[in-house]
Design a protein around this motif. Structure first.
Motif, PDB file in Angstrom:
ATOM      1  N   LEU A  10      39.552  36.035  37.952  1.00 59.09           N
ATOM      2  CA  LEU A  10      38.510  37.321  38.616  1.00 59.09           C
ATOM      3  C   LEU A  10      37.602  38.268  37.521  1.00 59.09           C
ATOM      4  O   LEU A  10      37.492  38.905  38.728  1.00 59.09           O
ATOM      5  CB  LEU A  10      39.427  37.664  39.970  1.00 59.09           C
ATOM      6  CG  LEU A  10      40.225  36.632  40.321  1.00 59.09           C
ATOM      7  CD1 LEU A  10      41.525  37.448  41.141  1.00 59.09           C
ATOM      8  CD2 LEU A  10      39.629  36.332  41.489  1.00 59.09           C
ATOM      9  N   VAL A  13      34.274  37.003  37.820  1.00 57.75           N
ATOM     10  CA  VAL A  13      34.001  37.583  38.691  1.00 57.75           C
ATOM     11  C   VAL A  13      33.600  39.137  39.488  1.00 57.75           C
ATOM     12  O   VAL A  13      32.730  39.193  40.055  1.00 57.75           O
ATOM     13  CB  VAL A  13      34.723  37.878  40.452  1.00 57.75           C
ATOM     14  CG1 VAL A  13      34.392  37.732  41.745  1.00 57.75           C
ATOM     15  CG2 VAL A  13      34.938  36.117  40.122  1.00 57.75           C
ATOM     16  N   ASP A  14      34.145  40.252  39.258  1.00 57.71           N
ATOM     17  CA  ASP A  14      34.487  41.211  38.750  1.00 57.71           C
ATOM     18  C   ASP A  14      33.463  42.074  38.308  1.00 57.71           C
ATOM     19  O   ASP A  14      32.056  42.867  38.265  1.00 57.71           O
ATOM     20  CB  ASP A  14      35.819  42.556  38.383  1.00 57.71           C
ATOM     21  CG  ASP A  14      36.603  42.299  39.594  1.00 57.71           C
ATOM     22  OD1 ASP A  14      36.101  41.521  40.570  1.00 57.71           O
ATOM     23  OD2 ASP A  14      37.762  42.740  39.481  1.00 57.71           O
ATOM     24  N   LEU A  57      28.659  31.907  39.074  1.00 54.99           N
ATOM     25  CA  LEU A  57      29.851  30.824  39.699  1.00 54.99           C
ATOM     26  C   LEU A  57      29.370  29.488  40.337  1.00 54.99           C
ATOM     27  O   LEU A  57      28.710  29.544  40.859  1.00 54.99           O
ATOM     28  CB  LEU A  57      30.739  31.299  40.877  1.00 54.99           C
ATOM     29  CG  LEU A  57      32.063  32.374  40.121  1.00 54.99           C
ATOM     30  CD1 LEU A  57      32.500  33.268  41.619  1.00 54.99           C
ATOM     31  CD2 LEU A  57      32.789  31.917  39.566  1.00 54.99           C
ATOM     32  N   LEU A  62      33.246  29.359  42.949  1.00 56.35           N
ATOM     33  CA  LEU A  62      32.776  30.323  44.330  1.00 56.35           C
ATOM     34  C   LEU A  62      33.920  29.892  45.462  1.00 56.35           C
ATOM     35  O   LEU A  62      34.918  30.328  46.152  1.00 56.35           O
ATOM     36  CB  LEU A  62      31.456  29.973  45.534  1.00 56.35           C
ATOM     37  CG  LEU A  62      30.117  30.823  44.789  1.00 56.35           C
ATOM     38  CD1 LEU A  62      29.232  30.088  45.503  1.00 56.35           C
ATOM     39  CD2 LEU A  62      30.233  31.687  44.855  1.00 56.35           C
ATOM     40  N   ARG A  65      37.045  31.313  44.534  1.00 61.49           N
ATOM     41  CA  ARG A  65      37.490  33.074  44.089  1.00 61.49           C
ATOM     42  C   ARG A  65      38.648  33.181  45.108  1.00 61.49           C
ATOM     43  O   ARG A  65      39.217  34.069  44.968  1.00 61.49           O
ATOM     44  CB  ARG A  65      36.281  33.660  44.291  1.00 61.49           C
ATOM     45  CG  ARG A  65      35.818  35.007  43.617  1.00 61.49           C
ATOM     46  CD  ARG A  65      34.693  35.555  44.491  1.00 61.49           C
ATOM     47  NE  ARG A  65      33.944  35.161  46.014  1.00 61.49           N
ATOM     48  CZ  ARG A  65      32.653  34.832  45.934  1.00 61.49           C
ATOM     49  NH1 ARG A  65      32.136  35.865  45.021  1.00 61.49           N
ATOM     50  NH2 ARG A  65      30.984  34.773  46.859  1.00 61.49           N
ATOM     51  N   GLN A  69      41.493  35.023  44.480  1.00 60.00           N
ATOM     52  CA  GLN A  69      42.225  36.183  45.130  1.00 60.00           C
ATOM     53  C   GLN A  69      43.600  36.740  46.083  1.00 60.00           C
ATOM     54  O   GLN A  69      44.589  37.842  46.026  1.00 60.00           O
ATOM     55  CB  GLN A  69      41.080  37.123  46.113  1.00 60.00           C
ATOM     56  CG  GLN A  69      39.941  37.947  45.655  1.00 60.00           C
ATOM     57  CD  GLN A  69      38.519  38.026  46.313  1.00 60.00           C
ATOM     58  OE1 GLN A  69      38.042  37.327  47.317  1.00 60.00           O
ATOM     59  NE2 GLN A  69      37.326  38.479  45.220  1.00 60.00           N
TER      60      GLN A  69
END
Length: 277
Positions: A10, A13-14, A57, A62, A65, A69
């Protein structure tokens, strides 16, 4: 799946970068890269793919993700809830049962408001017994009737002594007045006997109880009248107004020798306001 690996995923991802993600979770880039490769091997999918000069990703990434979370959110929530119990120990609280109906619930409400996870063990005994238990370290705190001319503990309330009977009870002036009183160390016991003696009123001590519920049950059946604190009087009993005046007593919370973490300065300052009668 390893929770640290999901948090690292993550972080990518950020940030959109292995380098920045590694810095965010305080790892070296090589350690972060190895962690992501291990996660891919565990899932047997490719989570990242090249898009020009950038890493993005993949379709599998995806898909992961939203689950990552949710999982990390639940993990953090679980830690937060469980850690509320860190260093928690039960509170052993003493309370005479004549204060169970009014004083005890209001004190417990204050304790719960100050510390929602508190666990309270309540022991119901007369004030004299509770003081001994405090001295012996069996209790952390106790609600007690203050001794005469004493400022012990933290003031909670004042209770006025009253005479009570069953609604249908009728006094017979030709017979001794039947009494159901608390133990002889009770202020109302001594005052009731003293006032009747001074009036020259004959009486018979039918029962001597160490339980307010037992005392009320005997009165409720019309077997005797009683002298007790008004806080102990249930709605199905009648307060007698044509009897000698009884004294009032002060009720206080006394703390044990070993301090319990619940009783911090903030809570103690609220005690005087916690009981409303």
């Amino acid at each position: 799946m390893d929770m640290d690996a999901l948090k690292g995923f993550l972080a990518f991802v950020d940030t959109g970068s292995f380098t920045r993600a590694a810095k965010q979770i305080h790892r070296t880039q090589s350690a972060f890269s190895a962690q992501m490769h291990k996660l891919e091997s565990e899932l047997n999918v490719q989570l990242f793919e090249k898009q020009g000069r950038n890493l993005v990703l993949s379709e599998a990434g995806l898909a992961l993700r939203s689950y990552a979370q949710q999982l990390t959110g639940l993990h953090n929530q679980a830690l937060k809830q469980v850690r509320r119990y860190e260093n928690k120990r039960p509170l052993n609280l003493g309370c005479p049962d004549d204060y169970n109906q009014v004083i005890l619930p209001q004190l417990v409400a204050l304790l719960r408001r100050m510390q929602p996870t508190c666990s309270i063990q309540v022991f119901c005994h007369p004030s004299a017994t509770l003081r001994t238990w405090l001295d012996d370290g069996k209790l952390d705190a106790a609600i007690v009737t203050r001794a005469s001319d004493s400022d012990e503990g933290y003031y909670l309330a004042r209770d006025q002594g009253v005479w009570v009977s069953a609604p249908e009870f009728q006094c017979n002036d030709n017979e001794p007045l039947p009494l159901a009183l608390f133990q002889n160390d009770c202020k109302y016991h001594a005052s009731a006997i003293d006032s009747l003696t001074k009036q020259g009123r004959a009486y018979q001590l039918v029962t001597c109880c160490d339980s307010a519920s037992a005392q009320c049950a005997i009165v409720r059946q019309g077997l005797a009248i009683s002298a007790m604190g008004q806080l102990s009087v249930s709605t199905d009993l009648k307060i007698l107004t044509d009897m000698p005046v009884l004294p009032s007593v002060e009720i206080a919370l006394v703390l044990g020798a070993a301090s319990h973490p619940l009783f911090d300065e903030k809570l103690l300052s609220e005690l005087i306001h916690c009981v409303k009668i």
